[in-house]
Design an enzyme around this catalytic site. Structure first.
Site, short mmCIF file in Angstrom:
data_model
loop_
_atom_site.label_atom_id
_atom_site.label_comp_id
_atom_site.label_asym_id
_atom_site.label_seq_id
_atom_site.Cartn_x
_atom_site.Cartn_y
_atom_site.Cartn_z
N HIS A 100 0.86 -1.19 0.00
CA HIS A 100 0.00 0.00 0.00
C HIS A 100 0.88 1.23 0.00
CE1 HIS A 100 0.78 -1.40 4.06
NE2 HIS A 100 0.80 -0.13 4.44
N HIS A 102 1.16 5.09 1.03
CA HIS A 102 0.59 6.14 1.86
C HIS A 102 0.68 7.47 1.12
CE1 HIS A 102 0.72 3.87 5.81
NE2 HIS A 102 1.64 3.22 5.17
P1 AMP Z 1 2.21 0.03 7.26
O1 AMP Z 1 1.98 -1.44 6.99
O2 AMP Z 1 3.09 0.28 8.44
O3 AMP Z 1 2.69 0.78 6.04
O4 AMP Z 1 0.85 0.69 7.67
C1 AMP Z 1 -0.39 0.06 7.62
C2 AMP Z 1 -1.42 1.15 7.67
O5 AMP Z 1 -2.69 0.57 7.43
C3 AMP Z 1 -1.49 1.89 9.01
O6 AMP Z 1 -1.30 3.28 8.79
C4 AMP Z 1 -2.88 1.56 9.53
O7 AMP Z 1 -3.46 2.63 10.23
C5 AMP Z 1 -3.62 1.22 8.24
N1 AMP Z 1 -4.77 0.32 8.41
C6 AMP Z 1 -4.75 -0.90 9.02
N2 AMP Z 1 -5.98 -1.46 8.95
C7 AMP Z 1 -6.78 -0.59 8.28
C8 AMP Z 1 -8.14 -0.59 7.89
N3 AMP Z 1 -8.96 -1.61 8.20
N4 AMP Z 1 -8.62 0.48 7.22
C9 AMP Z 1 -7.81 1.52 6.92
N5 AMP Z 1 -6.51 1.58 7.24
C10 AMP Z 1 -5.99 0.54 7.92
#
Ligand code: AMP
Length: 117
Positions: A100, A102
């Site tokens: 994903h 950001h």
């Molecule tokens: P990272 O894997 O560290 O790049 O970040 C994962 C991101 O996904 C974090 O910023 C979380 O807040 C976000 N996240 C996790 N679950 C959900 C969800 N169900 N809906 C939206 N964002 C999510």
């Protein structure tokens, strides 16, 4: 769909989430724990773990989608700058192991630190 992957569940509609944008290959959602106002996630519908697992056609598509999403969120938030961030692998801070990107629109004094300075 990969196992217990939360983003695969969102893509499949098993976890109801408002999609900010959707096209053939990607969905865009609000981060559930936003680091700044307007924090969005661009998520490929196909489960891939990291940036290196994307096919070349998906790279191109990701860039086009990102361009569109950035313009939209800058307009919506009135931000003049933004960060694009991908955490690849646990050691780099990746928590959800479904790629994903950001999108973080920035404002003066928002106190977000992405750690590259
Ligand atoms: P990272 O894997 O560290 O790049 O970040 C994962 C991101 O996904 C974090 O910023 C979380 O807040 C976000 N996240 C996790 N679950 C959900 C969800 N169900 N809906 C939206 N964002 C999510």
């Amino acid at each position: 769909m990969k196992g217990n992957c939360v983003f695969c569940k969102i893509v499949a509609g098993d976890i109801p989430t408002k999609k900010i944008l959707e096209n053939k290959h990607f969905i865009v959602i609000k981060d559930v724990n936003p680091k700044v106002v307007g924090h969005l996630l661009i998520i490929p519908k196909k489960h891939v773990a990291t940036f290196l697992d994307l096919s070349s056609s998906l790279y191109e598509n990701l860039l086009k989608t990102t361009n569109k999403v950035v313009k939209m969120i800058l307009e919506e938030t009135g931000s003049k700058g933004y960060n694009l961030l991908v955490n690849n692998g646990s050691v780099a801070g990746q928590v959800v192991h479904h790629l994903h990107l950001h999108v973080l629109p920035r404002k003066e004094g928002d106190r977000f630190r992405c750690g590259v300075d």
